[in-house]
Design a protein around this motif. Structure first.
Motif, PDB file in Angstrom:
ATOM      1  N   ASP A  56       0.725  -1.219   0.027  1.00  0.00           N
ATOM      2  CA  ASP A  56       0.076  -0.025  -0.195  1.00  0.00           C
ATOM      3  C   ASP A  56       0.855   1.258   0.125  1.00  0.00           C
ATOM      4  OD1 ASP A  56      -2.624  -1.182  -0.252  1.00  0.00           O
ATOM      5  OD2 ASP A  56      -2.697  -1.351   1.868  1.00  0.00           O
ATOM      6  N   THR A  57       2.062   0.979  -0.080  1.00  0.00           N
ATOM      7  CA  THR A  57       3.226   2.198  -0.270  1.00  0.00           C
ATOM      8  C   THR A  57       3.676   2.259  -1.666  1.00  0.00           C
ATOM      9  OG1 THR A  57       3.904   2.122   2.039  1.00  0.00           O
ATOM     10  CG2 THR A  57       5.150   3.331   0.616  1.00  0.00           C
ATOM     11  N   ILE A  58       3.958   1.103  -2.145  1.00  0.00           N
ATOM     12  CA  ILE A  58       4.410   1.158  -3.441  1.00  0.00           C
ATOM     13  C   ILE A  58       3.814   0.172  -4.272  1.00  0.00           C
ATOM     14  CG2 ILE A  58       6.923   1.924  -2.821  1.00  0.00           C
ATOM     15  CD1 ILE A  58       7.788  -1.080  -3.528  1.00  0.00           C
ATOM     16  N   LYS A  59       2.958  -0.832  -3.805  1.00  0.00           N
ATOM     17  CA  LYS A  59       2.191  -1.559  -4.657  1.00  0.00           C
ATOM     18  C   LYS A  59       0.828  -1.827  -3.725  1.00  0.00           C
ATOM     19  CE  LYS A  59       3.185  -6.464  -2.830  1.00  0.00           C
ATOM     20  NZ  LYS A  59       1.688  -6.969  -2.641  1.00  0.00           N
ATOM     21  N   ALA A 191      15.435  12.674   8.206  1.00  0.00           N
ATOM     22  CA  ALA A 191      15.228  14.004   7.657  1.00  0.00           C
ATOM     23  C   ALA A 191      13.679  14.204   7.171  1.00  0.00           C
ATOM     24  CB  ALA A 191      15.907  14.023   6.224  1.00  0.00           C
ATOM     25  N   GLY A 192      13.008  13.297   7.058  1.00  0.00           N
ATOM     26  CA  GLY A 192      11.598  13.487   6.752  1.00  0.00           C
ATOM     27  C   GLY A 192      10.921  11.932   6.785  1.00  0.00           C
ATOM     28  N   ILE A 193       9.451  12.035   7.024  1.00  0.00           N
ATOM     29  CA  ILE A 193       8.503  11.163   6.953  1.00  0.00           C
ATOM     30  C   ILE A 193       7.531  11.297   6.177  1.00  0.00           C
ATOM     31  CG2 ILE A 193       7.038   9.655   8.233  1.00  0.00           C
ATOM     32  CD1 ILE A 193       8.846  10.216  10.956  1.00  0.00           C
ATOM     33  N   PHE A 194       6.867  10.571   5.223  1.00  0.00           N
ATOM     34  CA  PHE A 194       5.824  10.788   4.388  1.00  0.00           C
ATOM     35  C   PHE A 194       5.110   9.406   4.677  1.00  0.00           C
ATOM     36  CE2 PHE A 194       9.500  13.062   2.870  1.00  0.00           C
ATOM     37  CZ  PHE A 194       9.046  14.331   2.433  1.00  0.00           C
ATOM     38  N   ILE A 195       3.835   9.766   4.850  1.00  0.00           N
ATOM     39  CA  ILE A 195       2.655   8.618   5.311  1.00  0.00           C
ATOM     40  C   ILE A 195       1.454   8.717   4.061  1.00  0.00           C
ATOM     41  CG2 ILE A 195       1.045   7.734   6.851  1.00  0.00           C
ATOM     42  CD1 ILE A 195       3.956   7.253   7.676  1.00  0.00           C
ATOM     43  N   ARG A 196       1.446   7.783   3.562  1.00  0.00           N
ATOM     44  CA  ARG A 196       0.281   7.674   2.391  1.00  0.00           C
ATOM     45  C   ARG A 196      -1.269   7.257   3.447  1.00  0.00           C
ATOM     46  NH1 ARG A 196      -1.899   3.285  -1.344  1.00  0.00           N
ATOM     47  NH2 ARG A 196      -3.267   4.512  -2.891  1.00  0.00           N
ATOM     48  N   ALA A 197      -2.098   8.164   3.111  1.00  0.00           N
ATOM     49  CA  ALA A 197      -3.268   7.975   3.793  1.00  0.00           C
ATOM     50  C   ALA A 197      -4.222   7.079   2.670  1.00  0.00           C
ATOM     51  CB  ALA A 197      -3.971   9.331   4.288  1.00  0.00           C
ATOM     52  N   ILE A 198      -4.313   5.844   3.245  1.00  0.00           N
ATOM     53  CA  ILE A 198      -4.878   4.984   2.451  1.00  0.00           C
ATOM     54  C   ILE A 198      -6.486   5.041   2.598  1.00  0.00           C
ATOM     55  CG2 ILE A 198      -2.916   3.364   1.895  1.00  0.00           C
ATOM     56  CD1 ILE A 198      -4.293   1.421   3.985  1.00  0.00           C
ATOM     57  N   ARG A 199      -6.961   5.450   3.667  1.00  0.00           N
ATOM     58  CA  ARG A 199      -8.357   5.694   4.250  1.00  0.00           C
ATOM     59  C   ARG A 199      -8.651   7.214   3.889  1.00  0.00           C
ATOM     60  NH1 ARG A 199      -5.899   2.691   8.313  1.00  0.00           N
ATOM     61  NH2 ARG A 199      -6.589   0.574   8.565  1.00  0.00           N
ATOM     62  N   ASP A 200      -7.930   7.861   3.369  1.00  0.00           N
ATOM     63  CA  ASP A 200      -8.328   9.404   3.126  1.00  0.00           C
ATOM     64  C   ASP A 200      -8.302  10.070   4.476  1.00  0.00           C
ATOM     65  OD1 ASP A 200      -8.479   9.351   0.469  1.00  0.00           O
ATOM     66  OD2 ASP A 200     -10.557   8.782   0.365  1.00  0.00           O
ATOM     67  N   GLU A 201      -7.321   9.625   5.265  1.00  0.00           N
ATOM     68  CA  GLU A 201      -7.475  10.229   6.743  1.00  0.00           C
ATOM     69  C   GLU A 201      -6.766  11.534   6.353  1.00  0.00           C
ATOM     70  OE1 GLU A 201      -6.015   6.093   7.706  1.00  0.00           O
ATOM     71  OE2 GLU A 201      -5.870   7.523   5.980  1.00  0.00           O
ATOM     72  N   SER A 202      -7.249  12.780   7.165  1.00  0.00           N
ATOM     73  CA  SER A 202      -6.590  14.075   7.233  1.00  0.00           C
ATOM     74  C   SER A 202      -5.297  14.163   8.041  1.00  0.00           C
ATOM     75  CB  SER A 202      -7.313  14.943   7.613  1.00  0.00           C
ATOM     76  OG  SER A 202      -7.899  14.770   8.873  1.00  0.00           O
ATOM     77  N   ARG A 203      -4.586  15.071   7.889  1.00  0.00           N
ATOM     78  CA  ARG A 203      -3.283  15.120   8.701  1.00  0.00           C
ATOM     79  C   ARG A 203      -3.724  15.496  10.196  1.00  0.00           C
ATOM     80  NH1 ARG A 203       2.167  17.385   8.257  1.00  0.00           N
ATOM     81  NH2 ARG A 203       2.737  18.619  10.045  1.00  0.00           N
TER      82      ARG A 203
END
Length: 241
Positions: A56-59, A191-203
């Motif tokens: 769910d991040t790259i596939k 240096a940085g964190i990136f999270i994909r919101a797979i349930r359309d969660e807001s920040r």
């Protein structure tokens, strides 16, 4: 066996995406016809590494839905998250090394390797979960990934104290909790964190507010589509180099 830097340079292969690999072959008994080959990824003491989740991040896997997860893992052709192959290739060409940390079992390595080749993902070190066929079916069920992923990430950041790390994952499991703990412990390295919101969660969803409470808001990003972070991730890699 110890080899010199000059000998290493002659043996190494630099991929089209910038990674440097040292091929090796296992020595077997004379009467054993098998070939056991592999590659070692050479990592400089300083530079930038991307630690990435897989499902769910790259596939597409749909981890929250167990039935869909099973089909996507074992019966369907692996499908990339649109935009991620291009993003990772650009980061690799800019000099980033990759480390893929996943709760998928090692038995899927060949399938994942083929998927990476077909979609043009840059290769990196793989850190998958150990699973024995004789283990009970209970161990096949989705389980919390914190222990496995934390145990895989810790040696990476500890072994390269001068490198900077970018952590990319999704909201399907515990990536926010896992990654934020490393940001707390090693703020100079992460240096940085990136999270994909797979349930359309807001920040400002509870799961993110709890995980990242008290941390620098500029160091973590919640996104839905890779296009939203393409520019910021690639620029971050270039700045860190």
């Amino acid at each position: 066996v110890t080899i010199t830097e000059a000998e290493t340079a002659k043996l190494t292969d630099k991929s089209s995406h910038g990674s440097i690999w040292l091929p090796f072959e296992g020595v077997l008994p004379e009467n054993d016809p098998r070939q056991c080959t592999g590659q070692l990824q050479l990592i400089e003491p300083s530079g930038v590494s991307i630690i990435s989740d897989v499902d769910d991040t790259i596939k597409h896997s749909n981890v929250p839905n167990r039935h869909d997860l099973f089909r996507n893992t074992f019966t369907r052709t692996f499908t990339p998250v649109a935009g991620m192959p291009e993003l990772y290739r650009e980061c690799a060409e800019a000099g980033a090394a990759f480390h893929f940390v996943s709760g998928s079992p090692w038995q899927l390595f060949e399938s994942l390797s083929e998927f990476f080749r077909n979609e043009g993902y840059p290769f990196g070190s793989f850190h998958l979960k150990r699973f024995r066929i004789r283990d009970s079916a209970r161990k096949l069920r989705p389980s919390p990934q914190k222990a496995h992923k934390s145990a895989a990430i810790e040696p990476l950041v500890a072994a390269f104290p001068q490198r900077k790390f970018i952590l990319i994952g999704d909201s399907g499991e515990q990536d926010s909790e896992i990654y934020s703990s490393f940001l707390r412990e090693r703020p100079d390295q992460i240096a940085g964190i990136f999270i994909r919101a797979i349930r359309d969660e807001s920040r400002d969803a509870d799961v993110f507010r709890r995980a990242f409470a008290g941390l620098d808001p500029a160091k973590w990003t919640v996104y839905r589509e890779p296009a939203e972070i393409h520019g910021s991730v690639t620029q971050l890699v270039k700045n860190l180099k």
